[in-house]
Scaffold this motif. Sequence first.
Motif, PDB file in Angstrom:
ATOM      1  N   ASN A  65       0.856  -1.210  -0.064  1.00 17.17           N
ATOM      2  CA  ASN A  65       0.244   0.045   0.102  1.00 17.17           C
ATOM      3  C   ASN A  65       0.765   1.237   0.069  1.00 17.17           C
ATOM      4  O   ASN A  65       0.665   2.190   0.770  1.00 17.17           O
ATOM      5  CB  ASN A  65      -0.871  -0.043   1.154  1.00 17.17           C
ATOM      6  CG  ASN A  65      -1.890  -1.234   1.225  1.00 17.17           C
ATOM      7  OD1 ASN A  65      -2.499  -1.368   0.203  1.00 17.17           O
ATOM      8  ND2 ASN A  65      -1.986  -1.954   2.335  1.00 17.17           N
ATOM      9  N   LEU A  66       1.949   1.303  -0.779  1.00 16.03           N
ATOM     10  CA  LEU A  66       2.900   2.368  -0.811  1.00 16.03           C
ATOM     11  C   LEU A  66       2.355   3.567  -1.613  1.00 16.03           C
ATOM     12  O   LEU A  66       1.673   3.644  -2.498  1.00 16.03           O
ATOM     13  CB  LEU A  66       4.164   1.960  -1.531  1.00 16.03           C
ATOM     14  CG  LEU A  66       4.888   0.665  -0.802  1.00 16.03           C
ATOM     15  CD1 LEU A  66       6.076   0.369  -1.937  1.00 16.03           C
ATOM     16  CD2 LEU A  66       5.382   1.137   0.515  1.00 16.03           C
ATOM     17  N   THR A  67       2.526   4.909  -1.078  1.00 18.54           N
ATOM     18  CA  THR A  67       2.042   5.731  -1.576  1.00 18.54           C
ATOM     19  C   THR A  67       3.677   6.729  -1.888  1.00 18.54           C
ATOM     20  O   THR A  67       4.584   6.472  -1.815  1.00 18.54           O
ATOM     21  CB  THR A  67       1.169   6.823  -0.617  1.00 18.54           C
ATOM     22  OG1 THR A  67       1.968   6.761   0.567  1.00 18.54           O
ATOM     23  CG2 THR A  67      -0.078   6.068  -0.522  1.00 18.54           C
ATOM     24  N   GLY A  68       3.098   7.882  -2.494  1.00 20.11           N
ATOM     25  CA  GLY A  68       4.351   8.910  -2.749  1.00 20.11           C
ATOM     26  C   GLY A  68       4.644   8.385  -4.090  1.00 20.11           C
ATOM     27  O   GLY A  68       4.125   7.918  -5.037  1.00 20.11           O
ATOM     28  N   THR A  69       6.265   8.975  -4.404  1.00 16.36           N
ATOM     29  CA  THR A  69       6.625   9.052  -5.806  1.00 16.36           C
ATOM     30  C   THR A  69       7.877   7.949  -5.681  1.00 16.36           C
ATOM     31  O   THR A  69       8.218   7.537  -4.854  1.00 16.36           O
ATOM     32  CB  THR A  69       7.239  10.334  -6.316  1.00 16.36           C
ATOM     33  OG1 THR A  69       8.376  10.812  -5.200  1.00 16.36           O
ATOM     34  CG2 THR A  69       6.272  11.241  -6.033  1.00 16.36           C
ATOM     35  N   LEU A  70       8.069   7.749  -6.991  1.00 18.18           N
ATOM     36  CA  LEU A  70       9.422   6.618  -7.155  1.00 18.18           C
ATOM     37  C   LEU A  70      10.771   7.224  -6.771  1.00 18.18           C
ATOM     38  O   LEU A  70      10.678   8.469  -6.971  1.00 18.18           O
ATOM     39  CB  LEU A  70       9.512   6.390  -8.762  1.00 18.18           C
ATOM     40  CG  LEU A  70       8.446   5.371  -9.388  1.00 18.18           C
ATOM     41  CD1 LEU A  70       8.634   5.299 -10.804  1.00 18.18           C
ATOM     42  CD2 LEU A  70       8.653   3.809  -8.786  1.00 18.18           C
TER      43      LEU A  70
END
Length: 516
Positions: free
Chosen positions: A364-369
């Motif tokens: 459930n990762l969020t944010g950017t690469l």
Amino acid sequence: MRLELLYFFFYSMTVYILETNGWPQQGKHELRWNHSYTGINKPSNPIDKEVLEEFYHSTAGPAWLNNAHWLSGDPCESKWYGVGCNPSGDVVELDLSNNLLAGELPDRLSNMKNLEVLILRHNAISGTISPLLFTMKALRVIDLSYNKLSGSFPPQIELPFLTNLSLSNNQLEGYLPNHWNCLNLEVISISSNMLQGVLPNGLSTLSSLKYFDVSENFFIGPFPKEYSSLTSLETMWLFTNRFNNSIIPESWNKLVKMKNFQADSLAGNLPELIGVNWSDLEVLIVVDGHLTGDIPESFCHLKKLKYLHLFRNSLSGPLPKCFCDLPTSSLVSINLSYNQITGTVPDCFDNFRDLRYFYMENNNLTGTLPRSLSACKHLYTIDVSNNYLVGSIPSLYANLKDTLNWFELDNNRLNEIEDGLEDFIVTLSTKFCSLYGNPWSCPLPNYFSGKEYCTARCSSCNTLEQHSSCEKCLTSTSNCGWCADGRNCLEGYTNGPYYPYHCDQSEWVFGNKTNC
């Protein structure tokens, strides 16, 4: 069936990663024995010669790959291939590994009273393993792995000089003995058999044990607390048994020399002892189980860690704040896929010089690469598919063109491919690359035109004019809606966008401009 295939895939990838980066494949503890007695030419013990002759005939000697000098003259004087003798003429070594032996071992082998080393691995020896084998008091090494031996262990083993017992990849059945008079034993490798029952408490007396591999059997839990006395233990492989929902005993905090721990089907939280007490760990593989809770901050104490594989569990919460304190100079592989990990991926990979594999899919990762992944000059795999990542593919990833072979970003919320990635994308299209299931902004770069490179597609909703504007999105066409969670214009209906653009219903606006 699909879960089994997924597990097999990840297990196979783990084995591949370990093999190609300097660690032995599971169950493959190969003994390198230095022959001590060379140049001996005194006649052999007559009994030993008789036993060797019988051994030759019962194991298809004429068909061996190498049978040089056998049955010609004396075993010691004529230097029969694989036979080692001491100055008194006793046969003390028999090493015929990888030599096409077949048939059965004769019971009279036990008459070789001074035999110290018996290495017959990687052959096709069949039949029942004789209990007489475990009465040969002089034995220091028994390696019969990778054969077709059946039968079971005797009720007790009393071999005071034994240092290595390797019987992996056979067809042994039954239970492990509870009594072991083997105070010098350093290696037990019995993987890939059909052994069953609980691990006996009696093994806790083996204070010299360094390597313990019981993987791929039918052992059941719980893990013995008494194994806390195995204070010399460095490698412990327990996976592919029936230790369902077992937990690592707190008493194992005394195993401070542990370097390589591999298990599956474990339950509970990851114990703090892994980082605090097992600070020399180089390989930690605990997969396909029911581990819950956060990855503890104590893991950041693992300054020698090379492989961190915790995939297919139920771990949750964000990565530890000290993630960037992991051993950046030694870490080779991170696989935390198929968990419930939240938060962002820290952008601190600049010094992860040896990182080759980075698996974080199905979380459930969020944010950017993280842009700093571009500094990992040996990176072979990036897989962060099936998360909630937003933003762009950084142009810096072009630095990975020559090393990256596996690139999976599908089913996220990524919407932009930065300039300068043409060679990177085109090169990966001949390897493995998957970008589908993201709301890419139209138009895609020209090098996608008319081709299926990396399976990246954009939709009519995602034009430059409306992609990032709620008002323009809702007024342009009837099948577009606005997702405030991720700020994208997406194809969909009243109840939400098409799969797989994860957009909560409360964040979805369709056909109602006033809600912008």
